[in-house]
Design a protein around this motif. Structure first.
Motif, short mmCIF file in Angstrom:
data_model
loop_
_atom_site.label_atom_id
_atom_site.label_comp_id
_atom_site.label_asym_id
_atom_site.label_seq_id
_atom_site.Cartn_x
_atom_site.Cartn_y
_atom_site.Cartn_z
N CYS A 1 0.97 -0.84 -0.46
CA CYS A 1 -0.42 0.57 -0.29
C CYS A 1 0.97 0.98 -0.28
O CYS A 1 1.77 1.13 0.71
N CYS B 1 -0.15 3.23 3.65
CA CYS B 1 0.34 2.76 5.33
C CYS B 1 1.57 1.68 4.53
O CYS B 1 2.13 0.95 5.49
N CYS C 1 -7.09 1.93 3.64
CA CYS C 1 -6.32 3.01 2.91
C CYS C 1 -7.56 3.64 1.74
O CYS C 1 -7.28 4.98 1.62
N CYS D 1 -4.19 -0.19 -0.26
CA CYS D 1 -4.94 -1.34 0.71
C CYS D 1 -6.55 -1.20 1.18
O CYS D 1 -6.75 0.24 0.67
#
Ligand SMILES: [Zn+2]
Length: 117
Positions: A92, A95, A116, A113
């Motif tokens: 991701c 994050c 997010c 992801c």
């Protein structure tokens, strides 16, 4: 992500890229510079009535919108293919967590992801 899953997703990305390019080719021509840029070809309006011309212009503007959307998608796919090469694919971008294979198999060019996006 294991190597086999990565290969599967890579193939999927390459197939998506091919079909996007096929779609773009129907109404746009590829620019050589900048790389990856496409231009919508204006429909031939010669000899058509005013009304037909208005239709053509309308069609042209909707084609530009489609072309832009396809181009963005194509760029995302190219980007994902680059990330496969440099090894950052599947992480991701917000994050840095791992993106689930389930999500990647639906949208292989995804950058974030589930949490997010
Ligand atoms: Zn995330």
């Amino acid at each position: 992500m294991n190597k086999k899953d990565k290969e599967t997703l890579k193939r999927k990305l390459e197939e998506n890229k091919k079909s996007l390019e096929e779609n773009l080719k129907k109404f746009a021509k590829k620019d050589t510079l900048p790389e990856g840029d496409w231009d919508t070809v204006f429909p031939n309006v010669e000899g058509s009535s005013m009304e037909e011309k208005a239709d053509e212009v309308e069609e042209y503007s909707s084609l530009i919108k489609i072309e832009e959307a396809l181009e963005v998608k194509l760029k995302n796919i190219d980007d994902a293919l680059k990330r496969i090469e440099d090894g950052s694919y599947g992480n991701c971008e917000k994050c840095n967590g791992e993106i689930s294979y389930k999500k990647l198999s639906i949208i292989p060019e995804t950058r974030t992801c589930k949490k997010c996006s």
